[in-house]
Write an enzyme that holds these catalytic residues in place. Sequence first.
Site, PDB file in Angstrom:
ATOM      1  N   TYR A 127      11.097 -33.250   1.387  1.00 39.68           N
ATOM      2  CA  TYR A 127      11.615 -34.576   1.719  1.00 39.68           C
ATOM      3  C   TYR A 127      10.932 -35.622   0.855  1.00 39.68           C
ATOM      4  O   TYR A 127       9.754 -35.489   0.495  1.00 39.68           O
ATOM      5  CB  TYR A 127      11.339 -34.921   3.183  1.00 39.68           C
ATOM      6  CG  TYR A 127      12.291 -34.311   4.173  1.00 39.68           C
ATOM      7  CD1 TYR A 127      13.451 -34.988   4.559  1.00 39.68           C
ATOM      8  CD2 TYR A 127      12.033 -33.065   4.740  1.00 39.68           C
ATOM      9  CE1 TYR A 127      14.327 -34.440   5.487  1.00 39.68           C
ATOM     10  CE2 TYR A 127      12.909 -32.511   5.674  1.00 39.68           C
ATOM     11  CZ  TYR A 127      14.052 -33.202   6.037  1.00 39.68           C
ATOM     12  OH  TYR A 127      14.916 -32.661   6.944  1.00 39.68           O
ATOM     13  N   ASP A 185      18.436 -37.131  10.847  1.00 36.31           N
ATOM     14  CA  ASP A 185      18.714 -38.171  11.823  1.00 36.31           C
ATOM     15  C   ASP A 185      19.675 -39.220  11.269  1.00 36.31           C
ATOM     16  O   ASP A 185      20.052 -39.196  10.089  1.00 36.31           O
ATOM     17  CB  ASP A 185      17.415 -38.834  12.259  1.00 36.31           C
ATOM     18  CG  ASP A 185      16.536 -37.907  13.098  1.00 36.31           C
ATOM     19  OD1 ASP A 185      17.088 -36.985  13.724  1.00 36.31           O
ATOM     20  OD2 ASP A 185      15.305 -38.097  13.106  1.00 36.31           O
TER      21      ASP A 185
END
Length: 278
Positions: A142, A66
């Site tokens: 992540y 994003d």
Amino acid sequence: MRFPFFRFIRTFAGVRRFFLHMAYNGRSFCGWQVQPGVPSVQGAVEQALAVLFKTPLRLTGAGRTDTGVHAVSYYAHFDVEEDVWVAAVARGEKAAGAVLTEVYAHWVYQLNALVGPDIALYRLFEVPLDRHARFSAVERTYRYYIHLIKNPFIAESSHFVRQSVDVAAMRAAAALLVGQRDFSAFEKLHGADSSHICDLRRAEIQDLGEGRYCFVFSADRFLRNMVRAMVGTLLAVGQGRFAVSDVPAILDGRDRGQAGESVPGHALFLQEVRYPDW
């Protein structure tokens, strides 16, 4: 040129597939994916590839990130028609020498000069046509960084949490997230994923010292906004707005509105993408 027989064999196939290994700072981009009228990592690299190969090429990435999200290690693939590849190699041989690995290294050098300071291309290499940057990946990791003591030197890559947190409670809640299950509760509303099942293999919180912490998640796949929503939910546990025992109910409810708020994207890093034989 030194590879006539090899080229003849590959000409029969008609196309070559390449992987690009790269990293990027997401501060200047509205995410990985090309979108009309806004800068994207995919768009910047595709523009550079078009200059190098003198024809438009389409990149397929390991996944979407994003706005503002970073990648420490990211892979994307693109396909090149054989005649386009031959012409590009011929130009590269004049500049870099007749060894194919030197030509590919020169291509990386050229691409780095074109993509700007927030993208670094490390390596370009050929793969079989059935290797896919997204669907061949077996695990992604992540990391999300927070700091509890105001620090202007890390503010662009770490989320400042003003309220104190119970780290032990957050770790207990994180352990309840691990497993193969439906993660709809942590997916961005109206997401495009056809399946909401993910195998979350790792969810831990590392103490980096001096009031800094790192949330680490590894899974076979992630839904859109999933990591940021999980971190927000764990912070809500740490701040007493949720109990540890609320986490199973949030998962079972599959309702995004019942989980915590998403944390900002600037502190999120795609750390690693793993493939079966790498």
